[in-house]
Scaffold this motif. Structure first.
Motif, PDB file in Angstrom:
ATOM      1  N   ARG A 153      18.592  18.116  -1.118  1.00 37.36           N
ATOM      2  CA  ARG A 153      17.246  18.230  -0.578  1.00 37.36           C
ATOM      3  C   ARG A 153      16.306  18.845  -1.603  1.00 37.36           C
ATOM      4  O   ARG A 153      16.733  19.451  -2.586  1.00 37.36           O
ATOM      5  N   ARG A 154      15.039  18.691  -1.347  1.00 33.01           N
ATOM      6  CA  ARG A 154      14.014  19.210  -2.248  1.00 33.01           C
ATOM      7  C   ARG A 154      13.845  20.709  -2.022  1.00 33.01           C
ATOM      8  O   ARG A 154      13.659  21.155  -0.888  1.00 33.01           O
ATOM      9  N   GLU A 155      13.915  21.456  -3.123  1.00 31.39           N
ATOM     10  CA  GLU A 155      13.681  22.899  -3.082  1.00 31.39           C
ATOM     11  C   GLU A 155      12.460  23.231  -3.943  1.00 31.39           C
ATOM     12  O   GLU A 155      12.164  22.540  -4.910  1.00 31.39           O
ATOM     13  N   THR A 156      11.762  24.275  -3.570  1.00 35.25           N
ATOM     14  CA  THR A 156      10.587  24.699  -4.333  1.00 35.25           C
ATOM     15  C   THR A 156      10.998  25.110  -5.750  1.00 35.25           C
ATOM     16  O   THR A 156      11.967  25.842  -5.944  1.00 35.25           O
ATOM     17  N   CYS A 157      10.279  24.607  -6.717  1.00 30.62           N
ATOM     18  CA  CYS A 157      10.578  24.921  -8.118  1.00 30.62           C
ATOM     19  C   CYS A 157      10.338  26.408  -8.369  1.00 30.62           C
ATOM     20  O   CYS A 157       9.256  26.935  -8.104  1.00 30.62           O
ATOM     21  N   GLU A 158      11.361  27.083  -8.876  1.00 34.01           N
ATOM     22  CA  GLU A 158      11.258  28.522  -9.120  1.00 34.01           C
ATOM     23  C   GLU A 158      10.405  28.829 -10.352  1.00 34.01           C
ATOM     24  O   GLU A 158       9.803  29.896 -10.443  1.00 34.01           O
ATOM     25  N   THR A 159      10.350  27.913 -11.297  1.00 34.86           N
ATOM     26  CA  THR A 159       9.592  28.158 -12.533  1.00 34.86           C
ATOM     27  C   THR A 159       8.100  28.257 -12.261  1.00 34.86           C
ATOM     28  O   THR A 159       7.413  29.142 -12.771  1.00 34.86           O
ATOM     29  N   CYS A 160       7.580  27.333 -11.440  1.00 35.02           N
ATOM     30  CA  CYS A 160       6.132  27.311 -11.174  1.00 35.02           C
ATOM     31  C   CYS A 160       5.787  27.754  -9.761  1.00 35.02           C
ATOM     32  O   CYS A 160       4.621  27.666  -9.348  1.00 35.02           O
ATOM     33  N   SER A 161       6.819  28.196  -8.996  1.00 35.06           N
ATOM     34  CA  SER A 161       6.629  28.636  -7.602  1.00 35.06           C
ATOM     35  C   SER A 161       6.046  27.545  -6.725  1.00 35.06           C
ATOM     36  O   SER A 161       5.319  27.817  -5.759  1.00 35.06           O
ATOM     37  N   GLY A 162       6.326  26.312  -7.087  1.00 36.72           N
ATOM     38  CA  GLY A 162       5.887  25.188  -6.268  1.00 36.72           C
ATOM     39  C   GLY A 162       4.504  24.664  -6.561  1.00 36.72           C
ATOM     40  O   GLY A 162       4.067  23.681  -5.953  1.00 36.72           O
ATOM     41  N   THR A 163       3.790  25.280  -7.507  1.00 38.68           N
ATOM     42  CA  THR A 163       2.426  24.821  -7.803  1.00 38.68           C
ATOM     43  C   THR A 163       2.428  23.536  -8.635  1.00 38.68           C
ATOM     44  O   THR A 163       1.478  22.756  -8.579  1.00 38.68           O
ATOM     45  N   GLY A 164       3.500  23.326  -9.404  1.00 41.70           N
ATOM     46  CA  GLY A 164       3.562  22.159 -10.279  1.00 41.70           C
ATOM     47  C   GLY A 164       2.887  22.371 -11.618  1.00 41.70           C
ATOM     48  O   GLY A 164       2.990  21.542 -12.515  1.00 41.70           O
ATOM     49  N   GLY A 165       2.176  23.504 -11.777  1.00 38.81           N
ATOM     50  CA  GLY A 165       1.445  23.781 -13.008  1.00 38.81           C
ATOM     51  C   GLY A 165       2.248  24.587 -14.007  1.00 38.81           C
ATOM     52  O   GLY A 165       3.088  25.405 -13.633  1.00 38.81           O
ATOM     53  N   LYS A 166       1.984  24.373 -15.288  1.00 33.61           N
ATOM     54  CA  LYS A 166       2.699  25.057 -16.361  1.00 33.61           C
ATOM     55  C   LYS A 166       1.996  26.353 -16.751  1.00 33.61           C
ATOM     56  O   LYS A 166       0.768  26.387 -16.869  1.00 33.61           O
ATOM     57  N   ASP A 167       2.811  27.403 -16.966  1.00 33.57           N
ATOM     58  CA  ASP A 167       2.308  28.690 -17.468  1.00 33.57           C
ATOM     59  C   ASP A 167       1.102  29.194 -16.692  1.00 33.57           C
ATOM     60  O   ASP A 167       0.089  29.618 -17.255  1.00 33.57           O
ATOM     61  N   GLY A 168       1.192  29.129 -15.386  1.00 33.84           N
ATOM     62  CA  GLY A 168       0.130  29.686 -14.556  1.00 33.84           C
ATOM     63  C   GLY A 168      -1.083  28.802 -14.374  1.00 33.84           C
ATOM     64  O   GLY A 168      -2.044  29.201 -13.713  1.00 33.84           O
ATOM     65  N   SER A 169      -1.096  27.606 -14.974  1.00 33.65           N
ATOM     66  CA  SER A 169      -2.247  26.718 -14.785  1.00 33.65           C
ATOM     67  C   SER A 169      -2.319  26.296 -13.321  1.00 33.65           C
ATOM     68  O   SER A 169      -1.310  26.065 -12.671  1.00 33.65           O
ATOM     69  N   LYS A 170      -3.515  26.221 -12.831  1.00 31.28           N
ATOM     70  CA  LYS A 170      -3.709  25.954 -11.407  1.00 31.28           C
ATOM     71  C   LYS A 170      -4.116  24.505 -11.161  1.00 31.28           C
ATOM     72  O   LYS A 170      -4.725  23.866 -12.021  1.00 31.28           O
ATOM     73  N   PRO A 171      -3.788  23.987  -9.991  1.00 29.80           N
ATOM     74  CA  PRO A 171      -4.185  22.617  -9.651  1.00 29.80           C
ATOM     75  C   PRO A 171      -5.702  22.506  -9.548  1.00 29.80           C
ATOM     76  O   PRO A 171      -6.403  23.490  -9.274  1.00 29.80           O
ATOM     77  N   VAL A 172      -6.206  21.310  -9.775  1.00 34.10           N
ATOM     78  CA  VAL A 172      -7.639  21.041  -9.628  1.00 34.10           C
ATOM     79  C   VAL A 172      -7.825  20.011  -8.528  1.00 34.10           C
ATOM     80  O   VAL A 172      -6.907  19.273  -8.185  1.00 34.10           O
ATOM     81  N   ALA A 173      -9.014  19.987  -7.963  1.00 34.87           N
ATOM     82  CA  ALA A 173      -9.300  19.062  -6.867  1.00 34.87           C
ATOM     83  C   ALA A 173      -9.110  17.621  -7.329  1.00 34.87           C
ATOM     84  O   ALA A 173      -9.507  17.242  -8.432  1.00 34.87           O
ATOM     85  N   CYS A 174      -8.492  16.827  -6.491  1.00 31.60           N
ATOM     86  CA  CYS A 174      -8.240  15.422  -6.803  1.00 31.60           C
ATOM     87  C   CYS A 174      -9.565  14.678  -6.930  1.00 31.60           C
ATOM     88  O   CYS A 174     -10.451  14.806  -6.074  1.00 31.60           O
ATOM     89  N   ALA A 175      -9.699  13.901  -7.997  1.00 31.10           N
ATOM     90  CA  ALA A 175     -10.945  13.170  -8.233  1.00 31.10           C
ATOM     91  C   ALA A 175     -11.134  12.026  -7.249  1.00 31.10           C
ATOM     92  O   ALA A 175     -12.265  11.618  -6.965  1.00 31.10           O
ATOM     93  N   THR A 176     -10.054  11.512  -6.723  1.00 30.75           N
ATOM     94  CA  THR A 176     -10.151  10.361  -5.805  1.00 30.75           C
ATOM     95  C   THR A 176     -10.629  10.765  -4.425  1.00 30.75           C
ATOM     96  O   THR A 176     -11.558  10.172  -3.871  1.00 30.75           O
TER      97      THR A 176
END
Length: 380
Positions: A153-176
């Motif tokens: 099953r899918r588990e939350t990534c421990e490296t990024c805490s589930g954000t998907g961003g590298k080195d603390g980079s934060k998600p941005v609003a989807c352009a679509t």
């Protein structure tokens, strides 16, 4: 504890009601008794939960078929007691039944009643539900069993805490979808909404993805779980493990895990609901003269009396030797069909005795044709 009402009675529909009639009846009750419209009214809340549970069963073809055949016992694994679909607010009811109360973001008939129109659902996406097949023997089903399973099953990534961003980079609003997580297209009077294809409903995208999960926010890992299977379950029933499915987006709940019951074929027993059927070979002597024989059951052997003159194909009933019944204290019966076991190797003496027996039978009366013998057999 009061007995549950019939689900068709709860929704106020006939047993042959169509899927659309069921949906309309439930929607009406959900709007009438929802806690948002009936604050501090315990009676309305109870009716709302009862209607949700009824529609959770009758709105699903497989659950409805089992309910029609076995009643509440046939759908006891669905969570029971309010385990049906719940709605946190009135907007959720609109969400569940589609954009049929008015297009776009403004109004429509129900929008005018409740004010401001219906908003699109926002927020992080919950985890996916998972399903596995749980193969069980009749003995395990009869007694109940605790089974340890391993799933991926899918588990939350421990490296990024589930954000998907590298080195603390934060998600941005989807352009679509501009962060809404959904896109909407107009088709005449109707407005059709669906998850955004770019961000898959998240509302955000990752510019610098995490090396561990590739921007996914999660990784797939094997997980060991324990499933408690109650005695008496049947083929096709589902056991729900709440919160044991895939992890969701940060802040969202996990999905559920559904274990679908599959009965493995048994060497000597066949199941028919709460009853089991077995066939036992007996000799001509045992059927003709009578005997006491040991019969195997799911819980050991029992002695069965075979009266003299028993005919091949007769079915004996052993009371209470069948399957444990779900959510009941009673068991089904075991049906034992007897048949003649014809020996394949006879000694000369045995052959001589059988011929002598046949001669004696012939001396009892005039010889009959095969047709007459068959007629007499079935007429007796």
């Amino acid at each position: 504890m009061s007995e549950k009402r019939d689900y068709y009675e709860v929704l106020g529909v006939e047993r042959g009601a169509s899927a659309e009639d069921l949906k309309k009846a439930y929607r009406k009750l959900a709007l009438q008794y929802h806690p948002d419209r009936n604050p501090d009214d315990a009676s309305a809340e109870a009716k709302f939960k009862e209607a949700a549970e009824a529609y959770d069963v009758l709105g699903d073809e497989q659950k409805r078929a089992r309910y029609d055949q076995f009643g509440h016992a046939g759908v006891g694994m669905g969570g029971g007691g309010g385990g049906g679909r719940q709605f946190s607010n009135l907007e959720d009811i609109f969400e569940a039944f589609g954009d049929i109360f008015g297009g776009g973001g403004g109004g429509g008939f129900f929008g005018d009643i409740f004010g401001g129109g219906r908003r699109q659902r926002r927020g992080p996406a919950p985890g996916r539900d998972l399903k596995i097949v749980l193969e069980l023997t009749l003995e395990e089903i009869d007694s109940g069993v605790e089974r340890t399973i391993t799933i991926k099953r899918r588990e939350t990534c421990e490296t990024c805490s589930g954000t998907g961003g590298k080195d603390g980079s934060k998600p941005v609003a989807c352009a679509t979808c501009k962060g809404a997580g959904r896109v909407q297209r107009q088709q005449g009077f109707f407005a059709m909404a669906s998850p955004c294809p770019t961000c898959r409903g998240a509302g955000t995208t990752i510019e610098d993805p995490c090396d561990e999960c590739g921007g996914n926010g999660g990784v797939t890992r094997p997980t060991e779980l324990t499933v408690n299977v109650p005695a008496g379950v049947e083929e096709g029933m589902r056991i729900r493990l709440a919160g044991e499915g895939d992890s969701g987006a940060p802040g969202a709940p996990r999905g559920d895990l559904y274990c679908v019951i599959s009965e493995t074929e048994h060497a000597i027993f066949q199941r028919s609901g709460p009853d089991v059927l077995t066939e036992v070979p007996l000799s001509f002597r045992q059927l003709a003269l009578g005997d006491k024989v040991e019969i195997p059951t799911l819980r050991g052997s029992v002695e069965m009396n075979v009266p003299a003159g028993t005919q091949p194909g007769r079915v004996f009933r052993l009371r209470g030797q069948g399957m444990t019944q779900l959510e009941r204290s009673t068991r089904g019966d075991q049906l034992v069909r007897v048949f003649v076991e014809v020996p394949t190797k006879l000694t000369d003496r045995q052959k001589e005795l059988l011929r002598e027996f046949d001669d004696i039978e012939g001396e009892k009366g005039e010889s009959k044709s095969l047709f007459e013998k068959i007629t007499d057999y079935f007429a007796s």
